[in-house]
Design a protein around this motif. Structure first.
Motif, PDB file in Angstrom:
ATOM      1  N   LEU A 169      19.176 -53.020  60.459  1.00 21.82           N
ATOM      2  CA  LEU A 169      18.226 -51.913  60.530  1.00 21.82           C
ATOM      3  C   LEU A 169      17.202 -51.929  59.405  1.00 21.82           C
ATOM      4  O   LEU A 169      16.013 -51.722  59.637  1.00 21.82           O
ATOM      5  N   ASP A 170      17.654 -52.152  58.174  1.00 25.08           N
ATOM      6  CA  ASP A 170      16.713 -52.122  57.055  1.00 25.08           C
ATOM      7  C   ASP A 170      15.621 -53.174  57.216  1.00 25.08           C
ATOM      8  O   ASP A 170      14.439 -52.911  56.937  1.00 25.08           O
ATOM      9  N   GLU A 171      16.012 -54.354  57.678  1.00 22.46           N
ATOM     10  CA  GLU A 171      15.012 -55.405  57.917  1.00 22.46           C
ATOM     11  C   GLU A 171      14.078 -54.999  59.049  1.00 22.46           C
ATOM     12  O   GLU A 171      12.862 -55.238  58.991  1.00 22.46           O
ATOM     13  N   TYR A 173      13.235 -51.958  59.831  1.00 20.32           N
ATOM     14  CA  TYR A 173      12.331 -50.932  59.301  1.00 20.32           C
ATOM     15  C   TYR A 173      11.202 -51.560  58.493  1.00 20.32           C
ATOM     16  O   TYR A 173      10.042 -51.140  58.592  1.00 20.32           O
ATOM     17  N   ARG A 174      11.542 -52.575  57.694  1.00 20.58           N
ATOM     18  CA  ARG A 174      10.506 -53.246  56.899  1.00 20.58           C
ATOM     19  C   ARG A 174       9.475 -53.905  57.818  1.00 20.58           C
ATOM     20  O   ARG A 174       8.267 -53.873  57.538  1.00 20.58           O
ATOM     21  N   ARG A 204      12.705 -43.500  62.509  1.00 23.71           N
ATOM     22  CA  ARG A 204      12.190 -44.136  61.292  1.00 23.71           C
ATOM     23  C   ARG A 204      10.886 -44.898  61.500  1.00 23.71           C
ATOM     24  O   ARG A 204      10.045 -44.990  60.592  1.00 23.71           O
TER      25      ARG A 204
END
Length: 256
Positions: A169-171, A173-174, A204
């Motif tokens: 997820l973090d990747e 989002y980036r 997000r």
């Protein structure tokens, strides 16, 4: 409508919680049928277009042939037409933009543009993919065309174990942030099927979110509730039609 007006209308159809439904097509004939069925817009799927013309997916179908198919679809239907353009048939930003311009000149008002390395492994670095999107946007702006760029990440498709999608997820989002800053119009996350993760991405992402229907995805009503803005069917319609054709042909020849 003019091509510009079709692009503007297509963008307006992407509404969070009231998603645009795209039952993906592959040629002029399927475009006509889906248009008559009540579609608000049309979108090709690269796998289906390639298979319908005897090619494998992954930019194996010649760009010149894809351009002709795009033209035939765009003159067959009055609806906006978005083309699955895979990785742009090039790597370098300027070359990608030049190729997108060819498809745009044949009637496309939008494209899917993915970050996977076509013919290779993994996905392009964020900075590289953002530069490619930026080049497309700058070309379209020079042409005074509000091209709809559906920026696809293949992070989730490339991880077959859905239990591992949470850590991506973090990747994702980036990438959504970078793609938005570069001029993308929406964020496409095919392969993402978990309801909680879909909702998290929708909450997000700075861009409208596109999810592709798969056997494990929530139903369309649920995806609307989760905040999805665009639902597409990918190769499923083509596979269904070809499956029916094969079954009927087999039944016919078995009687002979």
């Amino acid at each position: 409508m003019s091509q510009v007006e079709k692009a503007e209308e297509f963008a307006k159809l992407h509404r969070k919680g009231d998603p645009l439904i795209l039952f993906n097509i592959w040629d002029a004939g399927s475009a006509k049928v889906v248009t008559e069925a009540g579609a608000k817009a049309l979108a090709t799927g690269s796998w289906s277009v390639a298979a319908a013309n005897g090619f494998s997916d992954g930019e194996a179908i010649p760009l010149s042939l894809l351009a002709v198919i795009t033209r035939l679809i765009s003159v067959t239907s009055h609806l906006p037409v978005s083309v699955d353009f895979e990785g742009g048939y090039a790597v370098e930003p300027d070359a990608v933009a030049a190729n997108v311009e060819k498809i745009m000149d044949h009637g496309a008002i939008g494209i899917n543009f993915e970050d996977q390395v076509v013919g290779g492994r993994g996905v392009h670095p964020i900075e590289m993919q953002a530069a490619r999107i930026r080049a497309i946007r700058e070309m379209a702006t020079r042409r005074e065309m509000p091209l709809f760029i559906n920026a696809r990440t293949d992070l989730f498709l490339q991880e077959s174990d859905t239990a591992h999608h949470q850590i991506l997820l973090d990747e994702a989002y980036r990438r959504a942030d970078a793609f938005a800053e570069a001029g993308a119009s929406s964020f496409f996350a095919p392969g993402l099927v978990d309801a909680e993760l879909i909702e998290a991405v929708c909450d997000r992402s700075p861009l409208p979110v596109n999810i592709m229907v798969r056997p494990a995805t929530p139903d369309n009503v649920t995806m609307a509730r989760l905040g999805v803005s665009r639902i597409s069917y990918g190769p499923a319609p083509y596979r269904t039609v070809m499956g029916m054709l094969k079954s009927e042909a087999e039944a016919l020849y078995q009687q002979a």
